[in-house]
Design a protein around this motif. Sequence first.
Motif, PDB file in Angstrom:
ATOM      1  N   TYR A 101       2.165 -12.371  19.185  1.00 26.79           N
ATOM      2  CA  TYR A 101       1.092 -11.301  18.659  1.00 26.79           C
ATOM      3  C   TYR A 101      -0.061 -12.164  18.471  1.00 26.79           C
ATOM      4  O   TYR A 101      -1.189 -11.708  18.852  1.00 26.79           O
ATOM      5  CB  TYR A 101       1.633 -10.620  17.255  1.00 26.79           C
ATOM      6  CG  TYR A 101       0.390  -9.877  17.001  1.00 26.79           C
ATOM      7  CD1 TYR A 101       0.055  -8.639  17.196  1.00 26.79           C
ATOM      8  CD2 TYR A 101      -0.418 -10.185  15.828  1.00 26.79           C
ATOM      9  CE1 TYR A 101      -1.009  -7.749  16.824  1.00 26.79           C
ATOM     10  CE2 TYR A 101      -1.413  -9.576  15.258  1.00 26.79           C
ATOM     11  CZ  TYR A 101      -1.633  -8.516  15.740  1.00 26.79           C
ATOM     12  OH  TYR A 101      -2.926  -7.573  15.277  1.00 26.79           O
ATOM     13  N   THR A 103      -1.120 -14.998  19.701  1.00 26.69           N
ATOM     14  CA  THR A 103      -1.399 -15.511  20.977  1.00 26.69           C
ATOM     15  C   THR A 103      -2.217 -14.574  21.807  1.00 26.69           C
ATOM     16  O   THR A 103      -3.140 -14.882  22.392  1.00 26.69           O
ATOM     17  CB  THR A 103      -0.302 -16.086  21.609  1.00 26.69           C
ATOM     18  OG1 THR A 103       0.129 -17.281  20.627  1.00 26.69           O
ATOM     19  CG2 THR A 103      -0.820 -16.896  22.729  1.00 26.69           C
ATOM     20  N   ARG A 104      -1.789 -13.378  21.839  1.00 26.70           N
ATOM     21  CA  ARG A 104      -2.189 -12.312  22.845  1.00 26.70           C
ATOM     22  C   ARG A 104      -3.611 -12.017  22.282  1.00 26.70           C
ATOM     23  O   ARG A 104      -4.444 -11.866  22.909  1.00 26.70           O
ATOM     24  CB  ARG A 104      -1.195 -11.189  22.812  1.00 26.70           C
ATOM     25  CG  ARG A 104      -0.227 -11.305  23.619  1.00 26.70           C
ATOM     26  CD  ARG A 104       0.526  -9.793  23.778  1.00 26.70           C
ATOM     27  NE  ARG A 104       1.069  -9.388  22.966  1.00 26.70           N
ATOM     28  CZ  ARG A 104       2.234  -9.253  22.438  1.00 26.70           C
ATOM     29  NH1 ARG A 104       3.211 -10.164  23.162  1.00 26.70           N
ATOM     30  NH2 ARG A 104       2.847  -8.876  21.447  1.00 26.70           N
ATOM     31  N   LEU A 105      -3.653 -11.981  20.928  1.00 24.33           N
ATOM     32  CA  LEU A 105      -4.903 -11.462  20.284  1.00 24.33           C
ATOM     33  C   LEU A 105      -6.075 -12.678  20.536  1.00 24.33           C
ATOM     34  O   LEU A 105      -7.315 -12.373  20.874  1.00 24.33           O
ATOM     35  CB  LEU A 105      -4.733 -11.309  18.633  1.00 24.33           C
ATOM     36  CG  LEU A 105      -5.624 -10.771  17.912  1.00 24.33           C
ATOM     37  CD1 LEU A 105      -5.939  -9.299  18.120  1.00 24.33           C
ATOM     38  CD2 LEU A 105      -5.503 -10.677  16.237  1.00 24.33           C
ATOM     39  N   GLN A 107      -6.124 -14.594  23.217  1.00 19.99           N
ATOM     40  CA  GLN A 107      -6.306 -14.357  24.702  1.00 19.99           C
ATOM     41  C   GLN A 107      -7.474 -13.402  24.789  1.00 19.99           C
ATOM     42  O   GLN A 107      -8.313 -13.496  25.574  1.00 19.99           O
ATOM     43  CB  GLN A 107      -5.106 -14.318  25.404  1.00 19.99           C
ATOM     44  CG  GLN A 107      -4.244 -15.419  25.331  1.00 19.99           C
ATOM     45  CD  GLN A 107      -3.015 -15.300  25.957  1.00 19.99           C
ATOM     46  OE1 GLN A 107      -2.541 -14.177  25.908  1.00 19.99           O
ATOM     47  NE2 GLN A 107      -2.372 -16.131  26.520  1.00 19.99           N
ATOM     48  N   LYS A 108      -7.503 -12.332  23.925  1.00 18.52           N
ATOM     49  CA  LYS A 108      -8.211 -11.053  24.154  1.00 18.52           C
ATOM     50  C   LYS A 108      -9.657 -11.450  23.633  1.00 18.52           C
ATOM     51  O   LYS A 108     -10.494 -11.024  24.289  1.00 18.52           O
ATOM     52  CB  LYS A 108      -7.818  -9.876  23.611  1.00 18.52           C
ATOM     53  CG  LYS A 108      -6.534  -9.424  24.113  1.00 18.52           C
ATOM     54  CD  LYS A 108      -6.148  -8.069  23.363  1.00 18.52           C
ATOM     55  CE  LYS A 108      -4.920  -7.484  23.979  1.00 18.52           C
ATOM     56  NZ  LYS A 108      -4.419  -6.230  23.014  1.00 18.52           N
ATOM     57  N   ILE A 109      -9.689 -12.358  22.491  1.00 19.65           N
ATOM     58  CA  ILE A 109     -10.668 -12.913  22.128  1.00 19.65           C
ATOM     59  C   ILE A 109     -11.793 -13.701  23.104  1.00 19.65           C
ATOM     60  O   ILE A 109     -12.932 -13.246  23.262  1.00 19.65           O
ATOM     61  CB  ILE A 109     -10.715 -13.461  20.696  1.00 19.65           C
ATOM     62  CG1 ILE A 109     -10.140 -12.350  19.605  1.00 19.65           C
ATOM     63  CG2 ILE A 109     -12.221 -13.806  20.261  1.00 19.65           C
ATOM     64  CD1 ILE A 109      -9.751 -13.137  18.294  1.00 19.65           C
ATOM     65  N   HIS A 110     -11.134 -14.572  23.563  1.00 17.38           N
ATOM     66  CA  HIS A 110     -11.579 -15.901  24.434  1.00 17.38           C
ATOM     67  C   HIS A 110     -10.792 -16.682  25.051  1.00 17.38           C
ATOM     68  O   HIS A 110      -9.776 -17.079  24.492  1.00 17.38           O
ATOM     69  CB  HIS A 110     -13.044 -16.477  23.454  1.00 17.38           C
ATOM     70  CG  HIS A 110     -13.675 -17.264  24.460  1.00 17.38           C
ATOM     71  ND1 HIS A 110     -13.612 -18.405  24.842  1.00 17.38           N
ATOM     72  CD2 HIS A 110     -14.861 -16.849  24.860  1.00 17.38           C
ATOM     73  CE1 HIS A 110     -14.380 -18.742  25.830  1.00 17.38           C
ATOM     74  NE2 HIS A 110     -15.397 -17.855  25.653  1.00 17.38           N
ATOM     75  N   PRO A 111     -10.972 -16.809  26.260  1.00 15.47           N
ATOM     76  CA  PRO A 111     -10.081 -17.796  26.920  1.00 15.47           C
ATOM     77  C   PRO A 111     -10.008 -18.813  26.451  1.00 15.47           C
ATOM     78  O   PRO A 111      -8.913 -19.705  26.512  1.00 15.47           O
ATOM     79  CB  PRO A 111     -10.327 -17.775  28.372  1.00 15.47           C
ATOM     80  CG  PRO A 111     -11.868 -17.070  28.739  1.00 15.47           C
ATOM     81  CD  PRO A 111     -12.140 -16.349  27.176  1.00 15.47           C
TER      82      PRO A 111
END
Length: 161
Positions: A101, A103-105, A107-111
């Motif tokens: 959870y 980690t996905r959050l 990734q959504k914020i910034h690569p």
Amino acid sequence: MKLIVVNLLGNEGVGKSTISNMLKVTLGTKVDAVIQLSFADPLRRAVLADEEAQNIVASELLKSQKAKQSGYRQKLLDKGAELRSNDPNYFVDKMRETIKYYTRLGQKIHPDFVLVIILDDCRFLNEFLMLDVAHGNRIIQLYNFLLLKSYGAESFGYQLP
């Protein structure tokens, strides 16, 4: 997204929570986010959901002398044993879901987001192995507050600024 898992190991009372809090403060100024998690978090929720434990305020009580006197700690131990006997990977699976959870959050914020997760209560081999295999784990074993041993510095290959 870069994920670093810092895993604190040690017996009760050696300073895992203290070190975890210190790391959170220190690393919080050097990376994008630092999150403290415990394998026992779902256990605390399960015990509090039990009808007889409803009147116990776990967050304050657990780390105090009253927790031992109230039987709350024993309820945690009993419930943990019950959950592990039904499914030895119960806590591993819950932690895996939680890490996914966050980690996905990230990734959504910034690569290039850098997330440090600090675990302050790894006690079982399957918990250690899940983290070691899946997350390039950084392990810190505490013998007491002043003496610790660190493993796996090369395993995650990220130098903090």
